[in-house]
Each structure stands twice: as C-alpha cells, then as structure tokens.
Design a protein around this motif. Structure first.
Motif, PDB file in Angstrom:
ATOM      1  N   ASP A  55       0.855  -1.194   0.000  1.00 55.72           N
ATOM      2  CA  ASP A  55       0.000   0.000   0.000  1.00 55.72           C
ATOM      3  C   ASP A  55       0.885   1.237   0.000  1.00 55.72           C
ATOM      4  OD1 ASP A  55      -2.553  -1.330   0.206  1.00 55.72           O
ATOM      5  OD2 ASP A  55      -1.875  -1.949   2.199  1.00 55.72           O
ATOM      6  N   VAL A  56       0.552   2.176  -0.859  1.00 63.01           N
ATOM      7  CA  VAL A  56       1.411   3.360  -0.946  1.00 63.01           C
ATOM      8  C   VAL A  56       0.650   4.682  -0.834  1.00 63.01           C
ATOM      9  CG1 VAL A  56       3.309   2.265  -2.207  1.00 63.01           C
ATOM     10  CG2 VAL A  56       1.366   3.181  -3.479  1.00 63.01           C
ATOM     11  N   SER A  57      -0.683   4.617  -0.814  1.00 64.04           N
ATOM     12  CA  SER A  57      -1.461   5.864  -0.728  1.00 64.04           C
ATOM     13  C   SER A  57      -1.005   6.725   0.441  1.00 64.04           C
ATOM     14  CB  SER A  57      -2.946   5.564  -0.567  1.00 64.04           C
ATOM     15  OG  SER A  57      -3.460   5.012  -1.745  1.00 64.04           O
ATOM     16  N   ASP A  58      -0.731   6.075   1.587  1.00 65.49           N
ATOM     17  CA  ASP A  58      -0.357   6.837   2.780  1.00 65.49           C
ATOM     18  C   ASP A  58       0.912   7.663   2.550  1.00 65.49           C
ATOM     19  OD1 ASP A  58       0.952   4.420   2.500  1.00 65.49           O
ATOM     20  OD2 ASP A  58       1.159   4.037   4.653  1.00 65.49           O
ATOM     21  N   VAL A  59       1.939   7.074   1.950  1.00 63.35           N
ATOM     22  CA  VAL A  59       3.174   7.848   1.778  1.00 63.35           C
ATOM     23  C   VAL A  59       3.095   8.825   0.599  1.00 63.35           C
ATOM     24  CG1 VAL A  59       4.895   6.451   2.952  1.00 63.35           C
ATOM     25  CG2 VAL A  59       4.219   5.836   0.643  1.00 63.35           C
ATOM     26  N   GLY A  69       0.341  10.280  -0.387  1.00 61.20           N
ATOM     27  CA  GLY A  69      -0.536  11.365   0.020  1.00 61.20           C
ATOM     28  C   GLY A  69      -1.698  11.596  -0.917  1.00 61.20           C
ATOM     29  N   ARG A  70      -2.006  10.610  -1.732  1.00 61.70           N
ATOM     30  CA  ARG A  70      -3.227  10.672  -2.526  1.00 61.70           C
ATOM     31  C   ARG A  70      -3.702   9.237  -2.753  1.00 61.70           C
ATOM     32  NH1 ARG A  70      -1.925   9.460  -8.221  1.00 61.70           N
ATOM     33  NH2 ARG A  70       0.304   9.728  -8.502  1.00 61.70           N
ATOM     34  N   GLU A  71      -4.956   9.127  -3.180  1.00 66.12           N
ATOM     35  CA  GLU A  71      -5.537   7.806  -3.414  1.00 66.12           C
ATOM     36  C   GLU A  71      -4.870   7.204  -4.648  1.00 66.12           C
ATOM     37  OE1 GLU A  71      -7.124   5.069  -1.901  1.00 66.12           O
ATOM     38  OE2 GLU A  71      -7.421   6.914  -0.729  1.00 66.12           O
ATOM     39  N   PRO A 104      -2.402   0.135  -4.885  1.00 71.33           N
ATOM     40  CA  PRO A 104      -1.183  -0.404  -4.273  1.00 71.33           C
ATOM     41  C   PRO A 104      -0.169  -0.808  -5.350  1.00 71.33           C
ATOM     42  CG  PRO A 104      -3.134  -1.677  -3.611  1.00 71.33           C
ATOM     43  CD  PRO A 104      -3.585  -0.698  -4.637  1.00 71.33           C
ATOM     44  N   GLN A 140       4.536   4.535  -7.420  1.00 66.74           N
ATOM     45  CA  GLN A 140       4.330   3.316  -6.621  1.00 66.74           C
ATOM     46  C   GLN A 140       5.662   2.641  -6.287  1.00 66.74           C
ATOM     47  OE1 GLN A 140       1.791   1.680  -9.587  1.00 66.74           O
ATOM     48  NE2 GLN A 140      -0.099   1.961  -8.417  1.00 66.74           N
ATOM     49  N   LYS A 176       9.304   2.668   1.671  1.00 61.45           N
ATOM     50  CA  LYS A 176       8.804   1.959   2.861  1.00 61.45           C
ATOM     51  C   LYS A 176       9.774   0.859   3.295  1.00 61.45           C
ATOM     52  CE  LYS A 176       3.897   2.349   3.357  1.00 61.45           C
ATOM     53  NZ  LYS A 176       2.613   1.625   3.350  1.00 61.45           N
TER      54      LYS A 176
END
Ligand code: ARG
Length: 585
Positions: free
Chosen positions: A289-293, A295-297, A300, A345, A352
């Motif tokens: 999952d990468v949305s969190d880092v 910063g947008r939807e 993954p 991505q 991460k």
C-alpha cells in the motif's frame, strides 16, 4: 574568469551574504529587456521578506553598495531591480577568452562533482513496436546524458529493454502456430510484432489463447530450454534492429540489461518486502500500500499477480536495488512518459522498505521520473505504424528534396556543397529537423509534428541552427581566401562595441547558465531555446555589419574572433543536442 559568477560575487558582497549563496544570486541574474536600462539585472522581490524591506528600497541600497571594478562600470536601481552596466570591451575580452581557452567546457559548473547519475532511457520493448514514446525518450535521454556529463556527472546510460513479460508468451504461441523462418530472417522485429498483434487478436476471440500464452511465459520463467532458445533468438534479432537505429543516431549505452536480467533477483526482493512487513497478500496477489506515503488515493504497488507471475513493478524494485548496490548513485533518473503512477508506486514501495529495513541512505528519494508529453501528427508514407528507422529515412529524403528545391532558387551566398557530401548532409539535416523538434518546447507539453515546418532553414528549427553554423563557417573560408589572418592574435576586442556585437557577447555569456538550467530542470529545451536565441542574435549582427571589410583589417579580425567564438558555442550546444553542426548546406 566567468563573468556571470564574478557579477554574482560582487552582488553577494554588496548584500553581505556568505559565499555559499553566490549560486542563488547567479541563478537569479537576468538581462534587462531594454539594453538602455542596463546589461545585467538582479530582481529584489525575493529578498523583501528576508530583509523586511520593500524591493525598491533594497535595490536602491544595493546600488549604493556595489563596488565598481574593471567589469562593472555602474549600478542603478530601476524599480525593484538592481541594474548593472558593464564595460563592453573588458567583458568581450573575458567571455571570448574563456571560450578560446576552454572550447569544450566553457561555462561548465561541475554540478555533478563526479557523482554517479544513472539515466534510464529509450528502453524499447522486444516484439512490440518502437513507438514515439521511445523515440522521444531516446532523444531526450541522450540529450540529458550529454548535458549531465557536461555538468560533471558520471553518467551511466541504461537501456532497460522490455524483454520479459507475458507478451513473450503470445509471440511464442504465435510462432508455434504460424512461425515462418524466411519471414523472420527477412523482417526480424517487424515480423515479431506482426505475430504479437495476430496472437493478441486471436485471444480476443478465444480466451484459451491467453491461457496458453501465460503458460508458455511461465515455462520461459522456469527456464525451459526450448522456450529459452526461442526467446533468445527473438531478443537478439530485435536488438540488432535497435542497434542499427542507435548507431545511426550516434547513441551508445553502458548497458542493455533489460527486465529479463532480473529473473533470478526478483523473488528474493519480494520475499524481503514480505519479511519486513511492508507487503501484504491480497486475493492471492502480493501488494504494497502506498497511498499513505504518496498522500493521494493510488492503487497499491503490485509485486506479484495472483497467478504467481512477478510484475513490471517488482522488476523495477529489484532493478533499483541492484543499481544502488552497484553505483551508490547520486541520482537515478527514468526518462519515461505516461508511467507516473508506476514510478510513484515503485519509489514509495522502496521508500517503505528503506524505513522498515533501516537503510543507512534513503536512496529511493534520489529516484525520479522525468516524464514528457505526446507527439501528434508524425507518420510516414508507410502509414501510421511508426518505426523509428522509417522516420529517419523519411527525414533524410525530405531534407534532400527540400534542399534541391531551395538551392535551385537561392543559396544566399553559401559555398557550394561538395557533391560527395550531399548524402551525409541530407542525413544530418533530416536528423536535426527531427531531434530539434523534440526539444523545441518544454518536455511536458504535448506537441504536433509537421514535416514542412521542422525542415525549414528559417524559424525555430534544427536546420536553421545548422544553416547559421554553416554561415559562420563560410565567413572563415572567405577570410582565408581574402588573406585575413584567422589564427593569429585576435585583434583588438575593444573594437567590439556596436550594439549588435555587444548583444552577441552578452548572449555568449549566457551559455553556461543555459546548460546549467537544462541540467537542473532536466530540460534540454533550455539549451535548444538558448541556441535559437544565439543564432538569431548572430544573424542580426551579420545582417547589420560587414564582417570582412578590406578597408578595416583590425575591425575585421576582431569581428572574426567574435564569429569564431559564437561558432564554438553553437557547435558545442548542438553537440549537446546530438545535432551535427554543418559546414555546408
Ligand atoms: N519498456 C518500457 C515501456 O516501453 C519502458 C521502461 C522504462 N524503464 C523502466 N525502468 N521501467 O513502456
């Protein structure tokens, strides 16, 4: 002495700033649009906040504090600008002297300081057409490689060939159905692409085809010797075709290791992602999952599909790790368009992993995707399926025709082209037209290509720059014929004070900063735009003044010196863009 750096130093001292801030000042220096206002301008807006004062007041204070010297004659505030007036003769002496002393590297800033920059460009796919995205990537990438090298980076040119993935399942399946030895021998990659397209079409009718293609690719991944042999043959035939084009363009790579080279490395990398708790299973696939880092939807980053096949993204992760281990790069740059999400991505997933595994250097932050816009309207007689080789042929033939038509009417005093050189010149002009077009606007702009426009000897075109270079060369030939010394001492540069001469000296002063902007913004356009300006300023000078005047040999020599240095700058700049400066046209 680099004049622009010198000026920045003087402004820095007037500001009472530390040496480290010189570059910031240098980058901000401009040339006032109206020469009557000054020769160099330093805008004071950006300082208002820091100095808690109005820009106009800052400019006034600075003007009073500027220390005059043999280069800087006077300083004056003009609204929010600090404007400087320079000594024309001394500046000409310095600028032309620097070009004379360092014809290959004048204006260089050594931004790279010998650090390594990995540059990923071109990267065509085997058995899929080499399309315009690849042409632009090849061209922009090659330009950036030269620009970065000029600015002191050690550049590693990576051609990450698309030589892996399910498309090979399709090609191999098709080959097993219809494979024709003679056709493969004769048409190599064209034929492979045909097979690929045909298999794809069949799979739309019959889903069984996709299944069989999948399982063939699986056998390839597992090393089935018969399938591997076929794949190797397809790969080397395709590479031969790519090489013909690269040779023609004079482009070289340090490595052609493509996606297939990661076959053994990708599983261990996926395992690391899982072990670090960065990746998770999702419906049989493995994703990060990468949305969190980011910063947008955003979807993954998928490392493995539910059928067990590794992905393009997983291979790019493994490849980036490999690059870091090999080179400890200062930057890892991908010249690829329309894959913004993919790279976001991949870089985020690696970021991460960097945190989870506590890497000593957060190198994913040094990875960047240099994207570019779309080219419309480029097609050849052979139709819409565009092959780079066909485009180059077309460019060469059109350049030859255009030249013939033109020279029938008007050659504008250029020396006649030696017949033996005609073919070489057509090739060089055709390439210039194509290659310059790509950099004649900022890379992210979508552009529309038009054959007639790009081939013109006037306007914002590659041939215009070559034409200007040939004109400069023509002056030297004439000077030799007329017995004006071209090699001896330059003559008295203090004679170069006419406005058009001064404009040309000022332009030449801008060479280094333009290349520097090109490197910093990853934007060969900056160099192209500069060269077009340089050529226009030169032609304005040429149209206004007689360079070779028998009645005034001293002035002739000084002007010839100016022309010679302008020619060096133009040739060096064209070289950065992969365009051949011509002596005849
Ligand atoms: N072969 C890919 C394509 O044609 C481009 C590869 C770019 N480089 C990379 N490391 N992903 O779309």
């Amino acid at each position: 002495m680099q004049i622009t750096s010198h000026i920045a130093q003087v402004v820095r001292k007037a500001l009472d700033w530390p040496v480290e801030r010189t570059a910031q000042i240098e980058a901000a220096l401009t040339v006032p649009p109206n020469p009557a206002l000054g020769d160099v301008a330093f805008p004071c807006f950006q300082l208002a906040k820091e100095l808690r004062s109005a820009p106009g007041v800052i400019a006034k204070n600075l003007a009073a504090r500027i220390v005059r010297d043999p280069i800087i004659l006077s300083a004056r505030a003009e609204g929010p600008y600090l404007n400087l007036f320079l000594d024309r003769a001394n500046v000409a002496e310095q600028v032309l002297g620097e070009i004379r002393d360092h014809p290959e590297g004048f204006g260089r800033r050594d931004l790279g300081g010998g650090r390594t920059l990995v540059l990923d460009f071109s990267a065509p796919n085997i058995a899929k057409p080499f399309h315009f995205g690849h042409l632009r990537s090849t061209n922009l990438g090659a330009d950036l490689a030269r620009i970065f090298t000029f600015e002191g980076w050690r550049v590693i040119r990576k051609n990450y060939i698309g030589d892996w993935g399910t498309q090979f399942g399709f090609v191999i399946w098709a080959w097993q159905q219809w494979g024709d030895e003679a056709a493969l021998e004769a048409r190599a990659i064209d034929y492979l692409v045909e097979l690929y397209i045909r298999a794809n079409r069949d799979s739309e009718q019959d889903p069984g085809v996709r299944e069989q293609a999948r399982s063939l690719f699986l056998r390839l991944e597992q090393g089935d010797p018969e399938i591997v042999r076929l794949w190797e043959r397809f790969r080397s035939l395709s590479l031969e075709g790519f090489h013909r084009t690269y040779d023609r363009l004079g482009i070289e790579f340090d490595s052609y290791d493509g996606e297939s080279s990661l076959n053994a490395k990708v599983q261990p990398v996926i395992a690391r992602f899982l072990k670090a708790g960065v990746a998770r299973e999702s419906l049989g696939a493995i994703v990060v999952d990468v949305s969190d880092v980011i910063g947008r939807e955003i979807a993954p980053c998928m490392l493995q599909k539910s059928d067990g096949a590794s992905t393009y993204a997983a291979r790019d992760c493994a490849e980036a790790i490999d690059r870091w281990e090999r080179y400890q790069f200062g930057a890892n740059v991908y010249v690829v368009s329309r894959q913004e999400d993919h790279f976001a991505q991949v870089f985020a997933a690696l970021g991460k992993l960097a945190v989870a595994e506590q890497w000593p250097v957060n190198w994913p932050a040094l990875c960047e995707n240099v994207s570019f816009g779309y080219v419309r309207g480029m097609s050849t007689r052979k139709g819409e399926a565009v092959w780079l080789e066909a485009v180059l042929d077309e460019a060469r033939d059109r350049a030859a025709r255009y030249r013939e038509e033109r020279s029938a009417g008007n050659t504008r005093g250029l020396p006649a082209v030696p017949p033996a050189e005609l073919a070489t010149i057509s090739e060089a002009v055709g390439q210039a037209a194509l290659l310059y077009f790509d950099v004649s606007s900022r890379r992210l702009t979508d552009v529309t290509f038009d054959w007639d426009t790009v081939l013109q000897f006037e306007g914002n075109t590659g041939p215009y720059l070559q034409y200007t270079h040939a004109r400069m060369h023509g002056l030297f030939r004439k000077a030799v014929d007329a017995g004006v010394a071209t090699t001896a001492a330059a003559g008295d540069l203090a004679l170069l004070v006419a406005d058009e001469e001064w404009a040309l000296v000022q332009k030449l002063r801008g060479f280094g900063p333009a290349v520097q902007r090109g490197a910093e913004q990853r934007e060969p356009f900056e160099v192209a735009h500069y060269l077009h300006d340089l050529a226009s300023v030169f032609n304005a000078f040429y149209n206004r003044h007689v360079v070779l005047d028998e009645a005034d040999p001293a002035r002739s020599r000084a002007r010839l010196e100016l022309v010679g240095r302008a020619r060096t700058a133009l040739a060096t700049g064209l070289g950065l863009l992969g365009i051949r400066p011509l002596e005849y046209m």
